[in-house]
Design a protein around this motif. Structure first.
Motif, short mmCIF file in Angstrom:
data_model
loop_
_atom_site.label_atom_id
_atom_site.label_comp_id
_atom_site.label_asym_id
_atom_site.label_seq_id
_atom_site.Cartn_x
_atom_site.Cartn_y
_atom_site.Cartn_z
N LEU A 74 -3.68 -1.41 -4.65
CA LEU A 74 -5.06 -1.16 -5.04
C LEU A 74 -5.36 0.33 -4.94
O LEU A 74 -5.97 0.92 -5.84
CB LEU A 74 -6.03 -1.97 -4.17
CG LEU A 74 -7.52 -1.72 -4.40
CD1 LEU A 74 -7.93 -1.97 -5.85
CD2 LEU A 74 -8.35 -2.58 -3.45
N ALA A 75 -4.91 0.96 -3.86
CA ALA A 75 -5.10 2.41 -3.71
C ALA A 75 -4.42 3.16 -4.85
O ALA A 75 -5.00 4.10 -5.42
CB ALA A 75 -4.55 2.87 -2.37
N ARG A 76 -3.22 2.75 -5.22
CA ARG A 76 -2.51 3.40 -6.33
C ARG A 76 -3.24 3.20 -7.66
O ARG A 76 -3.30 4.11 -8.48
CB ARG A 76 -1.08 2.87 -6.42
CG ARG A 76 -0.23 3.29 -5.24
CD ARG A 76 1.16 2.75 -5.35
NE ARG A 76 1.89 2.91 -4.10
CZ ARG A 76 3.19 2.74 -3.99
NH1 ARG A 76 3.91 2.40 -5.05
NH2 ARG A 76 3.78 2.90 -2.83
N ALA A 77 -3.78 2.02 -7.86
CA ALA A 77 -4.54 1.74 -9.09
C ALA A 77 -5.75 2.66 -9.18
O ALA A 77 -6.04 3.23 -10.24
CB ALA A 77 -4.97 0.28 -9.13
N ILE A 78 -6.45 2.82 -8.07
CA ILE A 78 -7.62 3.69 -8.04
C ILE A 78 -7.21 5.14 -8.29
O ILE A 78 -7.87 5.85 -9.06
CB ILE A 78 -8.38 3.54 -6.71
CG1 ILE A 78 -8.99 2.13 -6.62
CG2 ILE A 78 -9.46 4.61 -6.56
CD1 ILE A 78 -9.53 1.78 -5.24
N GLU A 79 -6.12 5.58 -7.66
CA GLU A 79 -5.64 6.94 -7.88
C GLU A 79 -5.34 7.21 -9.35
O GLU A 79 -5.73 8.24 -9.90
CB GLU A 79 -4.37 7.21 -7.07
CG GLU A 79 -4.60 7.43 -5.61
CD GLU A 79 -3.32 7.67 -4.84
OE1 GLU A 79 -3.32 8.59 -4.01
OE2 GLU A 79 -2.32 6.96 -5.08
N GLU A 80 -4.66 6.27 -10.00
CA GLU A 80 -4.36 6.42 -11.42
C GLU A 80 -5.63 6.45 -12.27
O GLU A 80 -5.74 7.24 -13.19
CB GLU A 80 -3.42 5.31 -11.91
CG GLU A 80 -1.99 5.58 -11.59
CD GLU A 80 -1.04 4.68 -12.37
OE1 GLU A 80 -1.44 4.06 -13.38
OE2 GLU A 80 0.12 4.61 -11.96
N ALA A 81 -6.57 5.58 -11.94
CA ALA A 81 -7.83 5.55 -12.68
C ALA A 81 -8.56 6.88 -12.53
O ALA A 81 -9.07 7.43 -13.52
CB ALA A 81 -8.71 4.40 -12.20
N LEU A 82 -8.62 7.42 -11.33
CA LEU A 82 -9.29 8.69 -11.11
C LEU A 82 -8.59 9.82 -11.85
O LEU A 82 -9.25 10.70 -12.42
CB LEU A 82 -9.37 9.00 -9.61
CG LEU A 82 -10.28 8.09 -8.79
CD1 LEU A 82 -10.12 8.38 -7.30
CD2 LEU A 82 -11.73 8.26 -9.21
N ALA A 83 -7.27 9.79 -11.87
CA ALA A 83 -6.50 10.82 -12.58
C ALA A 83 -6.76 10.76 -14.09
O ALA A 83 -6.88 11.81 -14.74
CB ALA A 83 -5.02 10.67 -12.29
N GLN A 84 -6.89 9.56 -14.62
CA GLN A 84 -7.15 9.40 -16.05
C GLN A 84 -8.55 9.86 -16.42
O GLN A 84 -8.79 10.29 -17.54
CB GLN A 84 -6.96 7.94 -16.47
CG GLN A 84 -5.52 7.51 -16.45
CD GLN A 84 -5.11 6.93 -17.78
OE1 GLN A 84 -5.95 6.46 -18.53
NE2 GLN A 84 -3.83 6.97 -18.05
N ALA A 85 -9.47 9.77 -15.48
CA ALA A 85 -10.86 10.15 -15.74
C ALA A 85 -11.04 11.67 -15.83
O ALA A 85 -12.02 12.14 -16.37
CB ALA A 85 -11.78 9.58 -14.65
N LYS A 86 -10.08 12.41 -15.30
CA LYS A 86 -10.19 13.89 -15.31
C LYS A 86 -9.79 14.47 -16.62
O LYS A 86 -9.13 14.03 -17.43
CB LYS A 86 -9.34 14.47 -14.19
CG LYS A 86 -9.90 14.13 -12.82
CD LYS A 86 -9.08 14.74 -11.74
CE LYS A 86 -9.69 14.38 -10.38
NZ LYS A 86 -8.95 14.87 -9.28
#
Length: 86
Positions: A74-86
């Motif tokens: 879940l933490a990795r999923a959130i990290e990827e989502a945040l990275a894509q939002a930038k």
């Protein structure tokens, strides 16, 4: 922003769906597969929290001898989502 993450094959879950709002708050999280009670509990505790805080709390959690876990994924999923939002 809605994001789907395919989990590592080492865990019981197969996919994680997250929704992070424009303020960086986790608005929804669903772990598909895995131990239903545990994954629902983790998601309910995480929803409403700052996404970066959830990452800090859950990163590195292991499931037995495995190098990862559903919460870590879940933490990795959130990290990827945040990275894509930038």
């Amino acid at each position: 922003m809605k994001y789907s993450y395919n989990t590592d094959r080492m865990v019981c879950s197969s996919r994680i769906d997250v929704d992070i709002d424009e303020n960086g708050v986790l608005r929804d999280a669903k772990i598909i597969g895995g131990c239903a009670g545990n994954t629902q509990g983790v998601c309910r505790l995480a929803i409403g929290q700052k996404a970066e805080d959830v990452v800090r709390q859950l990163s590195g959690i292991r499931c037995g001898a495995k190098k990862t876990s559903c919460p870590d994924q879940l933490a990795r999923a959130i990290e990827e989502a945040l990275a894509q939002a930038k």
